[in-house]
Write an enzyme that holds these catalytic residues in place. Structure first.
Site, PDB file in Angstrom:
ATOM      1  CG  HIS A  12       7.377  -4.257  -3.836  1.00  0.00           C
ATOM      2  ND1 HIS A  12       6.427  -5.146  -4.293  1.00  0.00           N
ATOM      3  CD2 HIS A  12       7.524  -4.540  -2.515  1.00  0.00           C
ATOM      4  CE1 HIS A  12       6.010  -5.912  -3.291  1.00  0.00           C
ATOM      5  NE2 HIS A  12       6.663  -5.565  -2.198  1.00  0.00           N
ATOM      6  CG  ASP A  14       5.288  -1.302  -8.038  1.00  0.00           C
ATOM      7  OD1 ASP A  14       5.993  -1.875  -7.185  1.00  0.00           O
ATOM      8  OD2 ASP A  14       4.115  -1.650  -8.281  1.00  0.00           O
ATOM      9  N   GLY A 166      -0.035  -7.215  -2.797  1.00  0.00           N
ATOM     10  CA  GLY A 166      -1.339  -6.563  -2.863  1.00  0.00           C
ATOM     11  C   GLY A 166      -2.045  -6.567  -1.517  1.00  0.00           C
ATOM     12  CD  GLU A 196       2.418  -5.616   4.436  1.00  0.00           C
ATOM     13  OE1 GLU A 196       2.000  -6.320   3.499  1.00  0.00           O
ATOM     14  OE2 GLU A 196       3.016  -4.540   4.250  1.00  0.00           O
TER      15      GLU A 196
HETATM   16  N1  HPA Z   1       2.361  -5.542   0.825  1.00  0.00           N
HETATM   17  C1  HPA Z   1       1.655  -5.913  -0.242  1.00  0.00           C
HETATM   18  N2  HPA Z   1       1.903  -5.447  -1.451  1.00  0.00           N
HETATM   19  C2  HPA Z   1       2.906  -4.587  -1.601  1.00  0.00           C
HETATM   20  C3  HPA Z   1       3.666  -4.158  -0.531  1.00  0.00           C
HETATM   21  C4  HPA Z   1       3.389  -4.664   0.736  1.00  0.00           C
HETATM   22  O1  HPA Z   1       4.040  -4.334   1.745  1.00  0.00           O
HETATM   23  N3  HPA Z   1       4.583  -3.300  -0.998  1.00  0.00           N
HETATM   24  C5  HPA Z   1       4.366  -3.230  -2.317  1.00  0.00           C
HETATM   25  N4  HPA Z   1       3.350  -4.001  -2.700  1.00  0.00           N
HETATM   26 ZN    ZN Z   2       6.322  -5.842  -0.139  1.00  0.00          ZN
END
Ligand code: HPA
Ligand code: ZN
Length: 329
Positions: A12, A14, A166, A196
């Site tokens: 990502h 950010d 998110g 996750e």
């Molecule tokens: N999961 C969901 N959103 C995210 C993640 C993640 O691991 N990393 C950055 N945004």
């Molecule tokens: Zn991610």
């Protein structure tokens, strides 16, 4: 082994803003940051005490605040690419959510154009994935991201796919049928963060939408029939071990299923997720796997070749990457 041509498919923008990059972005835009590097780093990375993905996601506020202008976005893409190149990357898929860059008047289109301008400034082979966001009341924004992805979609060298990021435990995958139905209709490849912070059902929903890869997928094994489906259809998992450790995607890392998945023939890839926030690099992810689970050089090669197969790019890029991986081992 010669230099490994690392591949990161799940990174990502950010989550990749290091102290050094943050200082450059702040100077460019006259934004004030904490004077102490230690304090800044503590705001740009996850605390060891992190409880879950929801707390982890709070770390994104500061880096996002540095990317609310075209200049900030362009430069951040460029600087992150240079940083990743310095870490040994040969190919990068960098993802960001255009709607998170619209706080100060930019449109999603502006954000995409600015990111594409940054992409041209580095010679690291990079493609962009546009994230939709799990959030409340942003249905319009998510649909707009899909429409823009359709417009900007290329096979290589720009926007190549979409994603859903998110808080998975708060906004379940089954709420996002509409944008992914469109993505499928338009022929836009997509990956979805799933399995996750939520369970196997989330992975199943993502696959039902037509996801061709799964972000993380750690919890897929809660449903063994689903795991079989992943294996049979060779659906790649973008695993991110240290991120999963920090967000407590598994409560005990000794039970992290990567070895088991590999042994069963799941198409596992290894990625950073958020190098700055997780204080990691792709090389460190592999070192961690070697130390913690005894992952061998042969298994590392398999996972790298899986990444080549899974990449959202054209066949000639894949052939070149495959040759690089073959000659490195
Ligand atoms: N999961 C969901 N959103 C995210 C993640 C993640 O691991 N990393 C950055 N945004
Ligand atoms: Zn991610």
């Amino acid at each position: 082994m010669t230099n490994i041509p690392y591949i990161d498919l799940h990174c990502h923008l950010d989550g990749s803003i290091t102290v050094d990059i943050a200082r450059k972005l702040a100077a460019l835009q006259n934004i004030e940051l904490p004077a102490s590097d230690a304090e800044l780093e503590s705001r740009l990375s996850v605390p060891e005490s992190c409880e879950d993905l929801n707390e982890f996601l709070e770390c994104f506020a500061l880096p996002c605040s540095l990317m609310q202008t075209k200049e900030g976005i362009t430069e951040s893409v460029h600087l992150v690419q240079e940083y990743m190149k310095s870490q040994g990357l040969a190919y990068l898929e960098l993802r960001f959510a255009p709607q998170k860059h619209c706080d100060n008047g930019l449109s999603q289109r502006d954000a995409i154009e600015a990111a594409l301008a940054g992409l041209k400034m580095s010679d690291l082979h990079t493609n962009l994935i546009l994230c939709l966001m799990r959030d409340r009341g942003n249905e319009k924004e998510n649909l707009e991201t899909v429409e823009l992805a359709r417009e900007y979609l290329v096979k290589d060298g720009g926007v190549v796919a979409v994603d859903l990021a998110g808080a998975e435990a708060l906004f379940h995958t089954d709420q996002f049928a509409e944008p992914f139905k469109k993505a499928r209709e338009y022929g836009i490849p997509f990956t979805i963060h799933a399995g996750e912070a939520d369970g196997a059902k989330s992975v199943k929903d993502a696959l039902d939408y037509g996801a061709s890869r799964i972000g993380h997928g750690v919890r897929t094994a809660e449903d063994l029939a689903l795991l079989e489906y992943l294996i049979k259809n060779q659906i790649p998992l973008e695993m991110c071990p240290n991120s999963n450790r920090q967000t407590k995607a598994v409560d005990d890392m000794s039970k992290y299923p990567i070895r088991d998945y590999l042994a069963k023939g799941v198409k596992v890839t290894v990625n950073t997720d958020d190098p700055a926030i997780c204080r990691t690099t792709i090389a460190k992810e592999f070192e961690y796997l070697e130390k913690k689970f005894g992952i061998t050089a042969g298994e590392k090669k398999i996972m790298m070749l899986n990444a080549v197969d899974a990449a959202f790019t054209d066949d000639s890029t894949k052939a070149a990457l495959r040759a690089e991986v073959e000659s490195a081992f």
